[in-house]
Design a protein around this motif. Sequence first.
Motif, short mmCIF file in Angstrom:
data_model
loop_
_atom_site.label_atom_id
_atom_site.label_comp_id
_atom_site.label_asym_id
_atom_site.label_seq_id
_atom_site.Cartn_x
_atom_site.Cartn_y
_atom_site.Cartn_z
N PHE A 9 -9.02 50.06 19.76
CA PHE A 9 -10.04 51.09 19.59
C PHE A 9 -9.94 51.69 18.19
O PHE A 9 -8.85 51.88 17.67
N VAL A 10 -11.09 51.97 17.60
CA VAL A 10 -11.20 52.81 16.41
C VAL A 10 -12.17 53.91 16.83
O VAL A 10 -13.37 53.66 16.96
N ASN A 11 -11.61 55.07 17.11
CA ASN A 11 -12.37 56.18 17.72
C ASN A 11 -13.05 55.67 18.98
O ASN A 11 -12.39 55.19 19.87
N GLU A 12 -14.37 55.71 19.07
CA GLU A 12 -15.06 55.25 20.28
C GLU A 12 -15.46 53.78 20.22
O GLU A 12 -16.08 53.26 21.15
N PHE A 13 -15.12 53.09 19.15
CA PHE A 13 -15.45 51.68 19.00
C PHE A 13 -14.36 50.82 19.63
O PHE A 13 -13.17 51.02 19.38
N GLN A 14 -14.79 49.85 20.44
CA GLN A 14 -13.86 48.95 21.12
C GLN A 14 -13.83 47.60 20.42
O GLN A 14 -14.87 47.06 20.05
N TYR A 15 -12.65 47.07 20.27
CA TYR A 15 -12.46 45.76 19.63
C TYR A 15 -12.96 44.66 20.56
O TYR A 15 -12.65 44.64 21.75
N ASP A 16 -13.74 43.72 20.05
CA ASP A 16 -14.26 42.60 20.83
C ASP A 16 -13.50 41.33 20.44
O ASP A 16 -13.75 40.74 19.40
N GLU A 17 -12.55 40.93 21.28
CA GLU A 17 -11.72 39.76 21.00
C GLU A 17 -12.53 38.47 21.01
O GLU A 17 -12.19 37.53 20.28
N ASP A 18 -13.56 38.40 21.83
CA ASP A 18 -14.36 37.17 21.94
C ASP A 18 -15.17 36.89 20.68
O ASP A 18 -15.39 35.74 20.32
N LEU A 19 -15.64 37.93 20.01
CA LEU A 19 -16.48 37.76 18.83
C LEU A 19 -15.69 37.82 17.52
O LEU A 19 -16.21 37.48 16.47
N SER A 20 -14.45 38.25 17.59
CA SER A 20 -13.62 38.40 16.39
C SER A 20 -12.80 37.14 16.14
O SER A 20 -12.56 36.35 17.05
N ASN A 21 -12.39 36.97 14.89
CA ASN A 21 -11.49 35.87 14.53
C ASN A 21 -10.62 36.33 13.37
O ASN A 21 -10.60 37.50 13.04
N ASN A 22 -9.90 35.40 12.73
CA ASN A 22 -9.01 35.81 11.66
C ASN A 22 -9.75 36.19 10.37
O ASN A 22 -9.13 36.67 9.43
N LYS A 23 -11.05 36.02 10.33
CA LYS A 23 -11.84 36.37 9.14
C LYS A 23 -12.68 37.63 9.33
O LYS A 23 -13.12 38.24 8.36
N ALA A 24 -12.94 38.00 10.59
CA ALA A 24 -13.81 39.15 10.86
C ALA A 24 -13.37 39.87 12.13
O ALA A 24 -12.93 39.24 13.09
N ALA A 25 -13.50 41.20 12.12
CA ALA A 25 -13.19 42.02 13.29
C ALA A 25 -14.49 42.68 13.75
O ALA A 25 -15.19 43.31 12.96
N VAL A 26 -14.80 42.53 15.03
CA VAL A 26 -16.02 43.09 15.60
C VAL A 26 -15.65 44.23 16.54
O VAL A 26 -14.79 44.06 17.42
N TYR A 27 -16.27 45.38 16.34
CA TYR A 27 -16.08 46.54 17.20
C TYR A 27 -17.43 47.01 17.72
O TYR A 27 -18.43 46.92 17.01
N TYR A 28 -17.44 47.51 18.96
CA TYR A 28 -18.68 47.94 19.60
C TYR A 28 -18.46 49.31 20.25
O TYR A 28 -17.43 49.54 20.89
N ASN A 29 -19.44 50.20 20.08
CA ASN A 29 -19.41 51.51 20.69
C ASN A 29 -20.42 51.50 21.85
O ASN A 29 -21.62 51.51 21.61
N PRO A 30 -19.95 51.47 23.09
CA PRO A 30 -20.89 51.41 24.23
C PRO A 30 -21.73 52.67 24.39
O PRO A 30 -22.81 52.62 24.98
#
Length: 78
Positions: free
Chosen positions: A21-42
């Motif tokens: 988590f970064v504040n209210e953003f949740q890390y998405d392991e399925d969409l992330s890889n070693n080049k990009a990190a994807v976070y989503y705020n529901p």
Amino acid sequence: MNPTELKQFINNSYSDDRSKFVNEFQYDEDLSNNKAAVYYNPNSKQSTITHRGTNATLVDWQNNLAMGLGLYDYTNRA
């Protein structure tokens, strides 16, 4: 997004053990890889994608050199 959040997203993009988590953003392991990190705020329905740049490792600098020599297709990034 405030500067503190931006710094957290950038720092997490370089980490091998990314924060869930970064504040209210949740890390998405399925969409992330070693080049990009994807976070989503529901709550706000916003997402952020942080692309990692060159890391200060020998492998990344080898890739940079290969790109400069026109040999990028032969690297593990191609």
